[in-house]
Design a protein around this motif. Sequence first.
Motif, PDB file in Angstrom:
ATOM      1  N   HIS A 107      60.597   8.566  35.708  1.00  0.00           N
ATOM      2  CA  HIS A 107      60.005   8.315  37.026  1.00  0.00           C
ATOM      3  C   HIS A 107      60.950   7.534  37.938  1.00  0.00           C
ATOM      4  N   GLU A 110      60.951   8.925  41.626  1.00  0.00           N
ATOM      5  CA  GLU A 110      59.709   8.610  42.320  1.00  0.00           C
ATOM      6  C   GLU A 110      59.629   7.117  42.658  1.00  0.00           C
ATOM      7  N   PHE A 111      60.119   6.274  41.712  1.00  0.00           N
ATOM      8  CA  PHE A 111      60.101   4.834  41.979  1.00  0.00           C
ATOM      9  C   PHE A 111      60.980   4.488  43.173  1.00  0.00           C
ATOM     10  N   GLN A 113      61.758   6.375  45.677  1.00  0.00           N
ATOM     11  CA  GLN A 113      61.084   6.842  46.888  1.00  0.00           C
ATOM     12  C   GLN A 113      59.946   5.911  47.270  1.00  0.00           C
ATOM     13  N   TRP A 114      59.205   5.463  46.249  1.00  0.00           N
ATOM     14  CA  TRP A 114      58.115   4.512  46.522  1.00  0.00           C
ATOM     15  C   TRP A 114      58.663   3.207  47.073  1.00  0.00           C
ATOM     16  N   GLN A 115      59.779   2.723  46.521  1.00  0.00           N
ATOM     17  CA  GLN A 115      60.381   1.480  46.987  1.00  0.00           C
ATOM     18  C   GLN A 115      60.863   1.613  48.432  1.00  0.00           C
ATOM     19  N   LYS A 117      59.428   3.472  50.655  1.00  0.00           N
ATOM     20  CA  LYS A 117      58.199   3.392  51.446  1.00  0.00           C
ATOM     21  C   LYS A 117      57.775   1.933  51.633  1.00  0.00           C
ATOM     22  N   LEU A 168      49.963  -0.909  47.913  1.00  0.00           N
ATOM     23  CA  LEU A 168      51.222  -0.271  47.542  1.00  0.00           C
ATOM     24  C   LEU A 168      51.505  -0.444  46.049  1.00  0.00           C
ATOM     25  N   GLU A 171      49.597   2.013  44.053  1.00  0.00           N
ATOM     26  CA  GLU A 171      50.256   3.327  44.111  1.00  0.00           C
ATOM     27  C   GLU A 171      51.492   3.350  43.206  1.00  0.00           C
ATOM     28  N   GLY A 172      52.241   2.237  43.189  1.00  0.00           N
ATOM     29  CA  GLY A 172      53.480   2.188  42.417  1.00  0.00           C
ATOM     30  C   GLY A 172      53.282   2.132  40.920  1.00  0.00           C
ATOM     31  N   ARG A 174      52.023   4.123  39.120  1.00  0.00           N
ATOM     32  CA  ARG A 174      52.280   5.434  38.530  1.00  0.00           C
ATOM     33  C   ARG A 174      53.705   5.505  37.973  1.00  0.00           C
ATOM     34  N   TYR A 175      54.601   4.665  38.527  1.00  0.00           N
ATOM     35  CA  TYR A 175      56.019   4.796  38.217  1.00  0.00           C
ATOM     36  C   TYR A 175      56.573   3.645  37.379  1.00  0.00           C
TER      37      TYR A 175
END
Length: 303
Positions: A107, A110-111, A113-115, A117, A168, A171-172, A174-175
């Motif tokens: 992940h 994805e992490f 990309q989340w960071q 955001k 947030l 949501e995070g 997940r990763y």
Amino acid sequence: MPVREGRENDYRQWQRRVDQAAADFRGFEAAELYPPTSGEQNTWSVVFRFATIEQLATWLDSEERRELLDEGEDLFEEEPKQEILAGEAPPPDAVTAVVSHDIKPGHEREFAQWQHKVRKVQEKTPGFMGLELFDPVPGVQDKWVAVFRYDSREHLDEWLESETRAKLLEEGKRYFAGYDVRKISSAFSGWFRFNGEAEAGVPPNWKQAMTVLLALYPTVMVLNLTVGHQLDLVRLPGYLSLFIGNALSVSILTWLLMPLVNRIFAFWLVPGRMRKVVTNLLGVVAVVACYALFLAAFAWVTA
């Protein structure tokens, strides 16, 4: 590093030996010790700065460090954690949060990309000064680490405790499987802010007064005997000479003498709870002895 209650002074002495040992290694630049903030359960933070990751790794893997860690093992409630980062030193007035993440395998993208955001949201919050995301360093650092800075502890806490960040984080999850937050205040956030808190980290008023006098008196005397004499020779108006002298005094106190005095008298300004009475007495005696020494020295110089 969670230091055992009542062992704070022993830890300080041990940490000084560690700092001295690290200073003998190539690439060493600085070592900074940050006492715990309120609610951190006596957890201390140490920042070692080296010129390169390789030079830092040499110190971390050294026999000298391993021996010191074995020697100081009983000072800690659990094994100390470490984060290894490659980047620039923080701005002088910044308050920094270091957040390490255990990323779930597969992940990583994805992490990141989340960071990104999260950063976009943080950039709009009051006092935000910047964010850096550090990838793992193979063989040295396994975690992903985010370092973000704010202009004050209040603004940093507003973000850390905000509902926006809480959403947030949900949501995070997940990763990443878990994360750890450490807050580090700048050494320049105030003359007496040992841990960045507005009240908890500030010594009592009487200690502040004694300590400021200890640094202020020799500063003013030396400036009067040197710069003051030169200003008199060029016949500057008194109000202008006084302004220049005060500006120099404040600068010397803020960036030179007060950090030095705080470091020397930290045992007294922020004493361990188990030895508070004895420590207070020793601190007062030491400060008064310094007063007497300065008075005698300047009496001889001006005679």
